[in-house]
Design an enzyme around this catalytic site. Sequence first.
Site, short mmCIF file in Angstrom:
data_model
loop_
_atom_site.label_atom_id
_atom_site.label_comp_id
_atom_site.label_asym_id
_atom_site.label_seq_id
_atom_site.Cartn_x
_atom_site.Cartn_y
_atom_site.Cartn_z
CG ASN A 157 45.77 50.72 10.25
OD1 ASN A 157 46.34 51.18 11.23
ND2 ASN A 157 45.86 51.29 9.05
CB VAL A 217 52.23 56.42 15.35
CG1 VAL A 217 53.06 55.71 14.28
CG2 VAL A 217 51.91 55.47 16.50
CE1 TYR A 226 41.90 58.52 16.21
CE2 TYR A 226 42.74 59.18 18.36
CZ TYR A 226 42.83 58.39 17.24
OH TYR A 226 43.83 57.46 17.14
CE LYS A 236 41.16 55.07 16.58
NZ LYS A 236 41.38 53.89 15.71
#
Length: 241
Positions: free
Chosen positions: A80, A175, A142, A146
């Site tokens: 994570n 989120v 980013y 990913k």
Amino acid sequence: MQAEPVAERTVLVTGANRGIGRALVEAALRRGARRVYAATRQPFTHPDARVRPVLLDVTDQAQIDAVAEQVEELDLLVNNAGLAIFDELEDREVLARHLGVNFFGTHAVTQAFTPHLTRSRGALVNVLSLAALAAVPGMAGYSASKAAAFALTQTLRLQLGAQGVRVHAVLAGPVDTDMSRDLDIPKAAPSAVAEAILDGVAAGDDEIFPDPLSATLSRGWPTGPVKLLERGNAASAAGLR
């Protein structure tokens, strides 16, 4: 893995001190985990005796190896820990930092704990992002890291699946964490996302879409072109063995 992926099982979560990571620790405890290793870069405490805090910077191979030696058994590894810096690829160092955490860190931790997971015939969860599928404006490094981590996850699924290890990719939308807290967009609660991740592991979903935005992709995903191509590549690889 049995229907409930964490009951009486041992879990390790990286980036466990906040956001989705902290929510995953709490969700695992609620679901009856026997032991939760909470891996963080800074010292961390938790009132539940089942939680074992461990210092782990995913870019530090010595720390990774030390934690792998401490952990005697492991059923579920959740990669994570992540890094997100707003950029447009102007600075190569920023791109390198993203790749160092989000791609190479995920790879290094997975390699260190693969023997544990193969012994337990457990599961690996890589927490990624919808940015792995479509780049987010202003977050180029980013998004690229990913996307690389998603390809890594597919490769690990092919390699580890033959050893009885389930491999899951979490493709989350926004989120409500420190990374996106200042963005004026709808965001899912980390607690709800964590529960959806564990539900997806229990269901055996290769890709987990844990929030309302990402869930819009879930219905057609198993029969979509990406999964068909992945399965075709896997079949070709099997034919070569």
